[in-house]
Design a protein around this motif. Structure first.
Motif: not given
Length: 259
Positions: A10-23
């Protein structure tokens, strides 16, 4: 899809998702949230009017899941001493940019909400406006960590999607008014890539789950705010819309005190 997910995945998925979606997230919602404003939820409840945290001047405040840290900058402008924490480097990049833009700098920390890198009793208050809690596998672990870093009597106020929304499709239109899921099914919602690796994870808890987990972490529940949809507010945000907002709550804000 739905399947079980442990804390690490869960932690790994959230980090990658929000890094990619931040902009994209900031482009879509940044104007509504403001550069230095404290908006609790898509219904537009603001801390300036709600006062859920109580007095903040001089208080050491931890913002959990800060995103671009607009809430922390609002707090700093009112004499608080905030620290803004988020798992995503992409979101913290926007936080640094907004600090440069506004001239209101706050300390930024990259860490997971269930692994807070602070000493016991470091803060007077803690808050989270739709940050972290739904994306962590064990909300009880988050609450225990927040309790640990709060001084006795400190407030913990957090906003999440209202648990009853879990039973409806994630759709702001008419099809989002029909029940399709069980309220009692706690299986996380998961999106995966072509290899089956989780790329987005969101966890469901019932209202009773939250109350029990908060009590187990040593918190007393002072209030549960379920904002009504405000008159004249026509903005859609994901599943939030005037159509749904007039019929059932989209947000639950828990106001708690550490024993």
């Amino acid at each position: 899809m739905k399947r079980t997910v442990d804390a690490a995945e869960s932690r790994m998925a959230s980090r990658a998702w929000w890094d990619a979606d931040a902009d994209d997230y900031q482009a879509e919602h940044g104007a509504f949230l403001g550069a230095a404003d404290f908006v609790w939820c898509p219904e537009g409840v603001r801390e300036a009017e709600a006062g859920l945290l109580g007095p903040v001047t001089g208080a050491r405040v931890l913002e959990v899941g800060c995103g671009s840290a607009s809430c922390s900058r609002w707090l700093a402008a009112r004499g608080a001493l905030p620290v803004a924490l988020d798992l995503s480097a992409g979101m913290l990049r926007h936080a640094r940019a907004a600090s440069d833009e506004t001239g209101v700098a706050v300390p930024l920390v990259q860490a997971s909400a269930d692994q807070l890198p602070f000493a016991d009793g470091s803060f007077d208050l803690a808050c989270s406006a739709f940050g972290a809690v739904p994306f962590v596998a064990d909300a009880g672990a988050v609450f225990r960590e927040v309790a640990r870093v709060l001084r006795p009597g400190g407030r913990w106020v957090f906003a999440v999607t209202h648990p009853m929304r879990w039973i409806f499709p994630d759709d702001p239109g008419p099809s989002g008014l029909t029940v399709v899921n069980s309220y009692f099914d706690r299986t996380p919602y998961v999106e995966v890539d072509e290899t089956g690796r989780a790329t987005y994870v969101e966890h469901h808890r019932t209202l009773g789950d939250y109350v029990r987990q908060l009590h187990g972490a040593g918190f007393a529940l002072l209030d549960l705010v379920e904002p009504e949809w405000p008159e004249g507010h026509d903005r859609e945000w994901g599943q939030w819309s005037p159509l749904r907002g007039r019929l059932f709550p989209g947000t639950a804000i828990f106001v708690c005190r550490r024993s």
